[in-house]
Design a protein around this motif. Sequence first.
Motif, PDB file in Angstrom:
ATOM      1  N   ARG A 196     -12.503  -0.301  -1.230  1.00 33.01           N
ATOM      2  CA  ARG A 196     -12.360   0.281  -2.562  1.00 33.01           C
ATOM      3  C   ARG A 196     -11.077  -0.202  -3.224  1.00 33.01           C
ATOM      4  O   ARG A 196     -11.078  -0.577  -4.400  1.00 33.01           O
ATOM      5  CB  ARG A 196     -12.377   1.806  -2.457  1.00 33.01           C
ATOM      6  N   GLN A 197      -9.964  -0.193  -2.490  1.00 31.26           N
ATOM      7  CA  GLN A 197      -8.705  -0.687  -3.047  1.00 31.26           C
ATOM      8  C   GLN A 197      -8.821  -2.169  -3.407  1.00 31.26           C
ATOM      9  O   GLN A 197      -8.329  -2.609  -4.449  1.00 31.26           O
ATOM     10  CB  GLN A 197      -7.576  -0.488  -2.041  1.00 31.26           C
ATOM     11  N   ILE A 236       0.580  -0.088  -4.939  1.00 37.12           N
ATOM     12  CA  ILE A 236      -0.680  -0.379  -5.627  1.00 37.12           C
ATOM     13  C   ILE A 236      -0.967   0.691  -6.673  1.00 37.12           C
ATOM     14  O   ILE A 236      -1.402   0.394  -7.793  1.00 37.12           O
ATOM     15  CB  ILE A 236      -1.826  -0.474  -4.604  1.00 37.12           C
ATOM     16  N   HIS A 237      -0.703   1.940  -6.320  1.00 33.00           N
ATOM     17  CA  HIS A 237      -0.982   3.034  -7.250  1.00 33.00           C
ATOM     18  C   HIS A 237      -0.198   2.888  -8.548  1.00 33.00           C
ATOM     19  O   HIS A 237      -0.714   3.151  -9.638  1.00 33.00           O
ATOM     20  CB  HIS A 237      -0.639   4.377  -6.593  1.00 33.00           C
ATOM     21  N   ASP A 253     -10.649  -2.542  -6.628  1.00 29.05           N
ATOM     22  CA  ASP A 253      -9.782  -2.169  -7.749  1.00 29.05           C
ATOM     23  C   ASP A 253      -8.831  -3.308  -8.100  1.00 29.05           C
ATOM     24  O   ASP A 253      -8.605  -3.615  -9.276  1.00 29.05           O
ATOM     25  CB  ASP A 253      -8.964  -0.915  -7.399  1.00 29.05           C
ATOM     26  N   PRO A 281       0.799  -1.228   0.000  1.00 32.78           N
ATOM     27  CA  PRO A 281       0.000   0.000   0.000  1.00 32.78           C
ATOM     28  C   PRO A 281       0.831   1.278   0.000  1.00 32.78           C
ATOM     29  O   PRO A 281       0.348   2.319  -0.426  1.00 32.78           O
ATOM     30  CB  PRO A 281      -0.820  -0.115   1.299  1.00 32.78           C
ATOM     31  N   LEU A 294      -5.573  -2.529   3.486  1.00 35.94           N
ATOM     32  CA  LEU A 294      -6.472  -2.318   2.342  1.00 35.94           C
ATOM     33  C   LEU A 294      -7.879  -1.968   2.803  1.00 35.94           C
ATOM     34  O   LEU A 294      -8.410  -2.566   3.748  1.00 35.94           O
ATOM     35  CB  LEU A 294      -6.545  -3.582   1.486  1.00 35.94           C
TER      36      LEU A 294
END
Length: 510
Positions: free
Chosen positions: A201-202, A112-113, A205, A94, A198
């Motif tokens: 929403r993550q 993750i991004h 995704d 994360p 987490l």
Amino acid sequence: MTATPIQFSDDQASAFDSVTEALRAAGVDLDDGLLQSPMGESGVRAVIGKAGSGKTLLLAELYKALENSGVDVVSGDYESRKKTDRRTLAILAPTNKAASVLRLRGVPATTIHRILYTPVYDPEYEKIAEWLAGQGDEPDMEGLTEEALARAQAFYEKNKSIPGALAAAGLRGSDFITGWKRREEPLDIGFVDEASMLDDRQFDDLKEIFPNLVLFGDPAQLAPVNQSGSMVFDALPEEHRLILNRIHRQKADNPILDLAHALADPQLGFDDFERMIEETAQRDERVVWGQRVEVDLMARSPVLVWRNNTRIRLINAFRAVYGAPEDELLAGEPLICDGIELPMKHRKKRLDLEARGLIKGAQVVYLGPGRKPGFSRLHVMGAEDPQVSAASIVKIEKPDEEEPFIPFAARMGATFLHGAAVTIHKAQGSQWDTAQVFAPDIYAAARMGRVEAGQPLWKRLAYVAITRAQERLIWVVRNRLAKPSDTLRVDDLKVAPVALQLEAQEEEVS
């Protein structure tokens, strides 16, 4: 000289076998080292265990087995063109800090991004990236000598970073990356470390991108603030939750882990726990019964607190003891990225900043002002290429005041809070050689008697805070601040061998 074979415990071996069986559905046969056509989706599995139970070791060994089987590991900086017979793996965390913990173990983790948003390369320079990744011939490009390409290749073979390799050849990010886009094509397998952080929403995704997900998490940590005490792996079927019990990390007699695991005793009260800490400190130097906060450590290892007003008071005490003026920052002051304030029309600039590691929660050290008003030169802790320059909005919170003081600010850009102290919630996913825990805050939580997911809140706070310490734990019992032994410094910050030039980056994000 051959490496010593890894000796799995029974629960690790069982988890490895279970994940291996699930990955066959993704077309990866680890037993025979074969890649086949996917036979379906294996869904989500979780490897769950407390600190030191061997989750990271298991993740690392699964990664090695997948790579040896021919699976392509996808990083956040470049992805070669999709092939029908190709199987892909991405290893995620994360935060930058959590990803850097894995990278130190030789696991090519990213955030993750950086997987959700992928870079778009200039087609001409993409030929170099394809060649470095083993997908094409050595390019012949005007302006790039054979010596420059050799430097790029040598860097990539050691570090597996395309942007770093291109920087070694003398290129800047603006030369070869034209923008960023939301990932459209799914990947095959995703490993997610620190999965207790987490939120739903993550998680949603990630499930859109990965038909096969393996989560690695600690059920004793604090759940995300908006999750009502639950973690995303709590709802998985029992057969998909693989439990690790045996303690592996560091030495079996690690006093820090002993203290953390003692909190599982339902009969243990706060006073008994503090006596346990004090007794441990008398016989083992890895645990310290601290009479004051060590201010020298705060610039690199923030004090861990529960209450927000404690955090603000400690930050202001830190700045006062170093003589920091109200209208500017001193080089060496720690900051925490609190997000990016940019309108939607500047989406590309937002993605550029985030790609450089300036995502919410990133730990940063202020190096000094940039060339333009409102710009800061920064060192992003845990980032592969840590030194950046960006438009900044710095907020210094004050005790008993609703509005923060802003020593300087650009009109828009990355926003920062001071980082000399952080809440235990925000510290999850990070570790430091030495961690200072502000015990009066843990005591306050114990007196309130709050319970979270069936566990007294103070025990969850103490567990998370203690397990942030890798080598030494300081349990601070008094509201005092030691005097600094020297001025703030930045010369201890290691710069990546081919860091992008600060002034060039400043021009890109202005």
